[in-house]
Design an enzyme around this catalytic site. Structure first.
Site, PDB file in Angstrom:
ATOM      1  N   ASP A   1      51.219  47.198 -15.935  1.00  0.00           N
ATOM      2  CA  ASP A   1      51.225  48.254 -14.909  1.00  0.00           C
ATOM      3  C   ASP A   1      50.133  49.280 -15.181  1.00  0.00           C
ATOM      4  O   ASP A   1      49.474  49.772 -14.262  1.00  0.00           O
ATOM      5  CB  ASP A   1      52.579  48.960 -14.883  1.00  0.00           C
ATOM      6  CG  ASP A   1      53.688  48.088 -14.320  1.00  0.00           C
ATOM      7  OD1 ASP A   1      53.374  47.005 -13.782  1.00  0.00           O
ATOM      8  OD2 ASP A   1      54.858  48.480 -14.426  1.00  0.00           O
TER       9      ASP A   1
ATOM     10  N   ASN B   1      49.958  41.124 -19.771  1.00  0.00           N
ATOM     11  CA  ASN B   1      51.412  41.054 -19.623  1.00  0.00           C
ATOM     12  C   ASN B   1      52.050  40.258 -20.755  1.00  0.00           C
ATOM     13  O   ASN B   1      53.078  40.659 -21.321  1.00  0.00           O
ATOM     14  CB  ASN B   1      51.771  40.411 -18.280  1.00  0.00           C
ATOM     15  CG  ASN B   1      51.687  41.387 -17.123  1.00  0.00           C
ATOM     16  OD1 ASN B   1      51.863  42.587 -17.303  1.00  0.00           O
ATOM     17  ND2 ASN B   1      51.411  40.882 -15.943  1.00  0.00           N
TER      18      ASN B   1
ATOM     19  N   ASP C   1      39.251  41.193  -8.779  1.00  0.00           N
ATOM     20  CA  ASP C   1      40.360  40.619  -9.537  1.00  0.00           C
ATOM     21  C   ASP C   1      40.215  41.024 -11.004  1.00  0.00           C
ATOM     22  O   ASP C   1      39.112  40.988 -11.558  1.00  0.00           O
ATOM     23  CB  ASP C   1      40.365  39.094  -9.416  1.00  0.00           C
ATOM     24  CG  ASP C   1      41.656  38.487  -9.942  1.00  0.00           C
ATOM     25  OD1 ASP C   1      42.625  38.409  -9.165  1.00  0.00           O
ATOM     26  OD2 ASP C   1      41.688  38.111 -11.125  1.00  0.00           O
TER      27      ASP C   1
ATOM     28  N   GLU D   1      47.145  41.243  -9.083  1.00  0.00           N
ATOM     29  CA  GLU D   1      46.067  41.959  -9.768  1.00  0.00           C
ATOM     30  C   GLU D   1      44.781  41.954  -8.962  1.00  0.00           C
ATOM     31  O   GLU D   1      43.702  42.221  -9.484  1.00  0.00           O
ATOM     32  CB  GLU D   1      45.816  41.336 -11.154  1.00  0.00           C
ATOM     33  CG  GLU D   1      45.253  39.937 -11.137  1.00  0.00           C
ATOM     34  CD  GLU D   1      46.328  38.865 -11.154  1.00  0.00           C
ATOM     35  OE1 GLU D   1      46.051  37.767 -11.646  1.00  0.00           O
ATOM     36  OE2 GLU D   1      47.452  39.134 -10.674  1.00  0.00           O
TER      37      GLU D   1
ATOM     38  N   HIS E   1      54.977  44.113 -19.549  1.00  0.00           N
ATOM     39  CA  HIS E   1      54.666  44.466 -18.160  1.00  0.00           C
ATOM     40  C   HIS E   1      54.311  45.935 -17.989  1.00  0.00           C
ATOM     41  O   HIS E   1      53.580  46.288 -17.057  1.00  0.00           O
ATOM     42  CB  HIS E   1      55.849  44.111 -17.262  1.00  0.00           C
ATOM     43  CG  HIS E   1      56.040  42.633 -17.117  1.00  0.00           C
ATOM     44  ND1 HIS E   1      55.167  41.844 -16.421  1.00  0.00           N
ATOM     45  CD2 HIS E   1      56.995  41.793 -17.604  1.00  0.00           C
ATOM     46  CE1 HIS E   1      55.569  40.580 -16.458  1.00  0.00           C
ATOM     47  NE2 HIS E   1      56.672  40.531 -17.174  1.00  0.00           N
TER      48      HIS E   1
END
Length: 355
Positions: free
Chosen positions: A233, A224, A216, A259, A229
């Protein structure tokens, strides 16, 4: 349980972003619009995010037609089925065409055999050269027609073999696409579930060890929130690239969701799996994150990893459950670390969840 609470908080955060976009753009809060903006918030589908950003930059709004097209193009589950149906229809068409030619060739063979039988009888009774010549000319004509029909069939079969090969490749490409996460190019959740189930069955049949890593990204939400965003990404792609560079051979990598990532290590005992996990952690941490639009250095990404090993009584859910519990123990104990099921932190995490 803590894992469930974290998942709930994450999904509610995405939901808030989705509803916020709907409100700010004054769109109806219908399921289609909510689905589009929820996926946009997760960053899971980069192509969708790109077309939305470009349309908003160009028009300042998204029309109903825009939203319909975006949903049909990037979210409709029927797309893969439609493409498979189209390929299947082409295969059936090829088979029908070839069968027609085969029937023509069979009919021609029957006619040719009949012709040969007639020629034999005619030659047996023919006496003058003119009659013999006519019989031979008829035989030559029948032979030429049979040859032409067989030649056409041969050419069509060669063409169809090429067509079917192309269609087979198309089906393989569609299948691969349906099992691939578009953002990271790793396997998706569907791929992971299938691959892990198969790996567990093989390990149990052969009596071999099998380990599972659940990973994770630490503080992903802050990327974010602070940078947008697109940067989120980029973080996901960075981790995906690190996994592809580190994991080789029969090992299986996938984006588990959001994630979170997963790595299946067949024929790998726990101690060796811990070494692999730490190599991944170091590989991710060694890369510097840079904002593409400005070149600004945003720092380094870290990940937390939980590791479990298949037990004789395990099924897929129990193996994932222990790896997940180890993962949350790693996050609870400072992040940027690897925890396995024999570590005391894992036992504390189990006690905490039960309590």
């Amino acid at each position: 349980m803590t894992a469930s609470l974290d998942d709930l908080e994450r999904t509610l955060a995405f939901a808030d972003i989705a509803l916020g976009q709907i409100r700010s753009l004054r769109q109806p809060a219908i399921p289609r619009n909510y689905e589009i903006w929820y996926v946009y918030a997760t960053g899971y589908n980069p192509a969708l995010n790109k077309v939305i950003n470009e349309t908003l930059a160009r028009n300042g709004r998204l029309s109903d037609a825009d939203l319909d097209q975006i949903h049909d193009t990037y979210l409709s589950q029927a797309r893969v089925t439609d493409r498979i149906d189209q390929v299947g229809a082409r295969v059936i068409g090829e088979i029908d065409d070839v069968m027609t030619l085969i029937n023509d060739a069979l009919n021609m063979t029957v006619d040719f055999n009949t012709s040969l039988a007639g020629v034999g009888k005619q030659l047996a009774v023919a006496r003058d050269p003119g009659a013999i010549k006519a019989v031979i000319e008829s035989l030559v004509k029948s032979t030429r027609e049979a040859h032409d029909t067989n030649k056409a069939l041969e050419e069509r079969l060669l063409f169809s073999r090429g067509e079917v090969s192309v269609l087979q490749q198309s089906l393989e490409a569609i299948r691969a696409e349906s099992l691939t996460d578009p953002l990271t190019a790793l396997g998706n959740r569907k791929y992971f579930d299938r691959a892990l189930m198969a790996a567990i069955e093989i390990a149990q049949e052969r009596g071999e060890p099998l380990s599972l890593l659940m990973l994770d990204i630490d503080h992903f939400k802050s990327f974010n929130d602070n940078y947008g965003h697109l940067t989120g990404d980029q973080v996901l792609r960075l981790v995906g690239m690190s996994l592809k560079q580190t994991i080789k051979g029969q090992d299986i990598t996938a984006r588990y969701g959001g994630e979170e990532f997963a790595v299946v290590l067949p024929n790998t005992p726990l101690r060796q799996a811990l070494t692999v996990a730490d190599h991944i952690r170091r590989a991710v941490m060694s890369k510097e994150l840079k904002k593409k639009s400005t070149g600004e250095i945003l720092g380094r990404v870290t990940i937390s990893i939980g590791v479990s090993m298949l037990a004789s009584s395990d099924d897929m859910d129990s193996l994932i459950g222990r790896a997940d519990a180890c993962l949350y123990a790693a996050k609870r104990n400072g992040r940027n670390r690897v925890i396995c099921e024999v570590d005391p932190e894992y036992q504390n995490e189990i006690t905490f969840q039960v309590a």
